[in-house]
Design a protein around this motif. Sequence first.
Motif, PDB file in Angstrom:
ATOM      1  N   ALA A 165       9.021  11.961  -8.420  1.00  0.00           N
ATOM      2  CA  ALA A 165       8.770  12.273  -6.707  1.00  0.00           C
ATOM      3  C   ALA A 165       6.798  11.762  -7.509  1.00  0.00           C
ATOM      4  N   ASP A 166       6.590  11.854  -8.314  1.00  0.00           N
ATOM      5  CA  ASP A 166       4.950  11.491  -8.154  1.00  0.00           C
ATOM      6  C   ASP A 166       4.916   9.544  -8.174  1.00  0.00           C
ATOM      7  N   PRO A 167       4.272   8.678  -7.023  1.00  0.00           N
ATOM      8  CA  PRO A 167       4.579   7.575  -7.204  1.00  0.00           C
ATOM      9  C   PRO A 167       3.865   6.929  -8.281  1.00  0.00           C
ATOM     10  N   GLY A 168       3.052   7.403  -9.216  1.00  0.00           N
ATOM     11  CA  GLY A 168       2.868   7.122 -10.614  1.00  0.00           C
ATOM     12  C   GLY A 168       3.371   6.825 -11.511  1.00  0.00           C
ATOM     13  N   PHE A 169       4.205   8.113 -11.996  1.00  0.00           N
ATOM     14  CA  PHE A 169       4.914   8.229 -12.420  1.00  0.00           C
ATOM     15  C   PHE A 169       5.625   6.977 -13.692  1.00  0.00           C
ATOM     16  N   ALA A 170       6.272   5.906 -12.251  1.00  0.00           N
ATOM     17  CA  ALA A 170       6.706   4.897 -12.828  1.00  0.00           C
ATOM     18  C   ALA A 170       6.095   3.680 -14.104  1.00  0.00           C
ATOM     19  N   ALA A 171       5.152   3.891 -13.175  1.00  0.00           N
ATOM     20  CA  ALA A 171       3.770   2.566 -14.146  1.00  0.00           C
ATOM     21  C   ALA A 171       3.175   2.993 -14.877  1.00  0.00           C
ATOM     22  N   LEU A 172       3.073   4.766 -15.135  1.00  0.00           N
ATOM     23  CA  LEU A 172       2.962   5.166 -16.722  1.00  0.00           C
ATOM     24  C   LEU A 172       3.605   5.319 -17.904  1.00  0.00           C
ATOM     25  N   HIS A 173       4.987   5.726 -17.130  1.00  0.00           N
ATOM     26  CA  HIS A 173       6.209   5.598 -18.191  1.00  0.00           C
ATOM     27  C   HIS A 173       6.299   3.950 -19.056  1.00  0.00           C
ATOM     28  N   ASP A 174       6.023   2.716 -17.836  1.00  0.00           N
ATOM     29  CA  ASP A 174       6.415   1.896 -18.374  1.00  0.00           C
ATOM     30  C   ASP A 174       4.995   1.458 -19.401  1.00  0.00           C
ATOM     31  N   VAL A 175       3.702   2.017 -18.802  1.00  0.00           N
ATOM     32  CA  VAL A 175       2.439   1.736 -19.583  1.00  0.00           C
ATOM     33  C   VAL A 175       2.008   2.180 -20.662  1.00  0.00           C
ATOM     34  N   ALA A 176       3.482   3.109 -21.202  1.00  0.00           N
ATOM     35  CA  ALA A 176       2.745   3.738 -21.881  1.00  0.00           C
ATOM     36  C   ALA A 176       3.753   3.457 -23.552  1.00  0.00           C
ATOM     37  N   LEU A 177       5.210   3.242 -22.324  1.00  0.00           N
ATOM     38  CA  LEU A 177       6.458   2.566 -23.506  1.00  0.00           C
ATOM     39  C   LEU A 177       5.704   1.777 -24.324  1.00  0.00           C
ATOM     40  N   LEU A 178       5.147  -0.018 -23.427  1.00  0.00           N
ATOM     41  CA  LEU A 178       4.460  -1.105 -23.446  1.00  0.00           C
ATOM     42  C   LEU A 178       3.238  -0.543 -24.838  1.00  0.00           C
ATOM     43  N   SER A 179       2.759   0.123 -24.766  1.00  0.00           N
ATOM     44  CA  SER A 179       1.677   0.619 -25.320  1.00  0.00           C
ATOM     45  C   SER A 179       1.954   0.641 -26.860  1.00  0.00           C
ATOM     46  N   ALA A 180       3.420   1.347 -27.127  1.00  0.00           N
ATOM     47  CA  ALA A 180       4.035   1.780 -28.534  1.00  0.00           C
ATOM     48  C   ALA A 180       4.223   0.633 -28.996  1.00  0.00           C
ATOM     49  N   MET A 181       4.731  -0.283 -27.788  1.00  0.00           N
ATOM     50  CA  MET A 181       5.673  -1.417 -28.364  1.00  0.00           C
ATOM     51  C   MET A 181       4.118  -2.155 -29.102  1.00  0.00           C
ATOM     52  N   TYR A 182       2.563  -2.117 -28.481  1.00  0.00           N
ATOM     53  CA  TYR A 182       2.725  -3.298 -28.606  1.00  0.00           C
ATOM     54  C   TYR A 182       1.125  -2.947 -29.983  1.00  0.00           C
ATOM     55  N   GLY A 183       1.685  -1.371 -29.627  1.00  0.00           N
ATOM     56  CA  GLY A 183       1.139  -0.885 -31.793  1.00  0.00           C
ATOM     57  C   GLY A 183       2.280  -1.159 -32.882  1.00  0.00           C
ATOM     58  N   MET A 184       3.026  -1.507 -32.213  1.00  0.00           N
ATOM     59  CA  MET A 184       4.483  -1.724 -33.075  1.00  0.00           C
ATOM     60  C   MET A 184       3.655  -2.975 -33.703  1.00  0.00           C
ATOM     61  N   PHE A 185       4.325  -4.010 -32.376  1.00  0.00           N
ATOM     62  CA  PHE A 185       3.665  -5.015 -32.658  1.00  0.00           C
ATOM     63  C   PHE A 185       2.649  -5.766 -33.795  1.00  0.00           C
ATOM     64  N   ALA A 186       1.696  -4.599 -33.700  1.00  0.00           N
ATOM     65  CA  ALA A 186       0.691  -4.898 -34.261  1.00  0.00           C
ATOM     66  C   ALA A 186       0.376  -5.130 -35.659  1.00  0.00           C
ATOM     67  N   GLY A 187       1.426  -3.765 -35.886  1.00  0.00           N
ATOM     68  CA  GLY A 187       1.926  -3.433 -37.462  1.00  0.00           C
ATOM     69  C   GLY A 187       2.496  -4.504 -38.113  1.00  0.00           C
ATOM     70  N   VAL A 188       3.801  -5.263 -37.039  1.00  0.00           N
ATOM     71  CA  VAL A 188       4.670  -6.409 -37.879  1.00  0.00           C
ATOM     72  C   VAL A 188       3.857  -6.830 -38.095  1.00  0.00           C
ATOM     73  N   THR A 189       2.818  -7.645 -37.037  1.00  0.00           N
ATOM     74  CA  THR A 189       1.646  -8.467 -37.604  1.00  0.00           C
ATOM     75  C   THR A 189       0.976  -8.280 -38.585  1.00  0.00           C
ATOM     76  N   HIS A 190       0.502  -7.778 -38.961  1.00  0.00           N
ATOM     77  CA  HIS A 190      -0.456  -7.488 -39.968  1.00  0.00           C
ATOM     78  C   HIS A 190       0.601  -7.573 -41.422  1.00  0.00           C
TER      79      HIS A 190
END
Length: 298
Positions: A165-190
Amino acid sequence: MTPHTNDKTPVTLLGLGAMGTALARAWLAAGHPTTVWNRTPARADALAAAGARAAGSAAAAVAAGPLVVLCLLDDASVGEALADADLAGKDVVNLTTCTPAQARARAAWARERGARYLDGGIMAVPPMIGVPESGGYVFYSGPRELFDRHREVLAVPAGTTYAGADPGFAALHDVALLSAMYGMFAGVTHAFALVRGEDVDPAAFAGLLVDWLTAMAPAAHGIAAEPGAGDEGSREEPPEDVSSLAMQVAGTPTFLDTARHQGVSPELLTPYFELMRRALAEHSGPGEPRGMVDLLRR
């Protein structure tokens, strides 16, 4: 003869970038009367040829129906697009990428103007939209009743996941998952930087990477299971394998030396290595031990 009537929910869509265009095409293909608007009008031409109604202004597009979907550049663009629109009685679904704080503020802004508001976070790229087997979906947050009312039409372009119900939770989940994705991309790039220039088949190495990352991904469940992980007020700490952390910290020079010998910058690794060292210091010093998640939240 009785004239045919379209009983599909009309949709108004503001924003015709790559994602917005993909959304509009999915609704059109499913038979939903679709009104579109874009700051650059020419972007609506192809959709108009496919059956969409191109509105001359954002305000006119909003007036066309009760369900208004936005897929714009940023939160400021949302405010600008809707500045002259009458939102009274409208159901506004904002799929524009924003922060949780911006989503909460935009929800309050919409309520002040007589609108009902859902925020959304799209977990897909444009080619995944309208392709059920792609696995793409959208997080939604806001009033559950409003989500349930429009769930069927919202599910046309991609799957739907209600985040709360919190209007901010969609954005929070979105950014949290994408942040993990970018961490993975960083490792793959290295990893690819390390093997580039060596007699290593990139395609075969990619297969090894995918298998290894897939095997390591369930570690997330261990972090989720830590006592107090979902309770900010809890002071109870999970039992941690300090020796394992010490072993990992002791091994970090090997990774840094290998990068140096391969002519690769360690800039994608060093921040996490520093966090590991801080966590180890917490264990070896006085006071209660802290997990690395807690260190980030200080």
